[in-house]
Design a protein around this motif. Sequence first.
Motif, short mmCIF file in Angstrom:
data_model
loop_
_atom_site.label_atom_id
_atom_site.label_comp_id
_atom_site.label_asym_id
_atom_site.label_seq_id
_atom_site.Cartn_x
_atom_site.Cartn_y
_atom_site.Cartn_z
N LYS A 297 0.84 -1.22 0.00
CA LYS A 297 0.00 0.00 0.00
C LYS A 297 0.87 1.26 0.00
N CYS A 298 0.31 2.32 -0.58
CA CYS A 298 1.02 3.61 -0.63
C CYS A 298 1.20 4.15 0.78
N GLN B 35 -3.70 3.55 -0.71
CA GLN B 35 -4.21 2.90 -1.93
C GLN B 35 -3.14 1.92 -2.42
N PRO B 36 -3.50 1.02 -3.39
CA PRO B 36 -2.49 0.08 -3.89
C PRO B 36 -1.26 0.82 -4.43
N ALA B 37 -0.08 0.31 -4.09
CA ALA B 37 1.17 0.96 -4.52
C ALA B 37 1.61 0.41 -5.86
N PHE C 108 4.72 3.49 -2.90
CA PHE C 108 3.93 4.65 -3.32
C PHE C 108 2.96 4.28 -4.44
N CYS C 109 1.80 4.92 -4.45
CA CYS C 109 0.91 4.85 -5.61
C CYS C 109 1.51 5.79 -6.66
#
Length: 313
Positions: free
Chosen positions: A2-3, A8-10, A21-22
Amino acid sequence: MKCRVCRQPAVIDLRRHNANFCAEHFVEHCREQVRRTIDHFKMVAPGDRVLVAVSGGKDSLALWDLLVELGYDADGLYLGLGIGDYSDESGRYAREFASQRGLHLVEVDLRDDIGFDVPTAAAVTKRVPCSACGLSKRHLFDRAAIDGGYDAVATGHNLDDEAAVLFGNTLRWNIEYLGRQLPVLPARAGLPRKVKPLVRLAEREMAAYCVVRGIDYQVEECPMAAGNRHLGYKEALNAIEASSPGAKSAFYFEFLDKASHLFANRAQTERDGLQACQSCGTPTPGEVCAFCRLVERTAGATPVELTVKAPPL
Ligand code: AMP
Ligand code: FES
Ligand code: ZN
Ligand code: ZN
């Protein structure tokens, strides 16, 4: 994965920062790294005009994008080296980037404007191509900056590049180079300041940055650089980094912090011994600078066709 910022999904993990990071926050991270580098090393002052040397590769196009996004007044400079299809394609990437964004790209062509290309210079001097190539780049970046009234030349050297050069220079204790291996070299004797704003970002990060920002770039390596010692140093450092994340960055930044000043006198003594080249005015230890001598030596030479040996399987 995760970011770190928004959960949010990285899209990328940066082990040396212990962070993921995203896409959006990765771009923000890159901008922040460049902003911090420029501030810390006082690379660009308000109102400065910057000339970004763009090769068509990921680092220099990412750098141009980052500087423009950060609000700097930055034009590009593409130098045609005459290395067959590789140079033709590289130039196309640089031109496309500039035209898509309405940016100004200065172009200099070694063969058309100066009279030789890198393969011919390598054949005439009987030295590795990178030697004439590097010499020409340094000289023509300076000249283009002076002619265009720019305050600084920015190059896309990243953390991996700088760490590899440092590795090579310490392996051989090339102390005259160690005194000069800084991310900012001040303007002197009519030459512009030289800055490397990407030194806090790694090669892999610049490739990811280009993907996220939709920047098309020359993926091929220069066909004449095969066997270049720095490629081996990069591999060695990557192996160390894999088992010890952050080692590469520590190696480089601790050198800047704790050791580079130890070699500064030597570099200064060398600079003090320079005089203006009789032909072009560039500071040089002899009467005529190495670039002008190269121009003389290559004058009238039959252009050499680029022949590239296939790399070993
Ligand atoms: P290199 O010497 O190929 O490792 O490239 C180092 C940096 O020099 C790049 O990141 C660019 O900023 C610049 N550069 C290399 N080749 C060119 C070129 N043909 N034209 C303009 N800039 C270049
Ligand atoms: Fe200079 Fe390849 S880019 S020899
Ligand atoms: Zn995020
Ligand atoms: Zn000269």
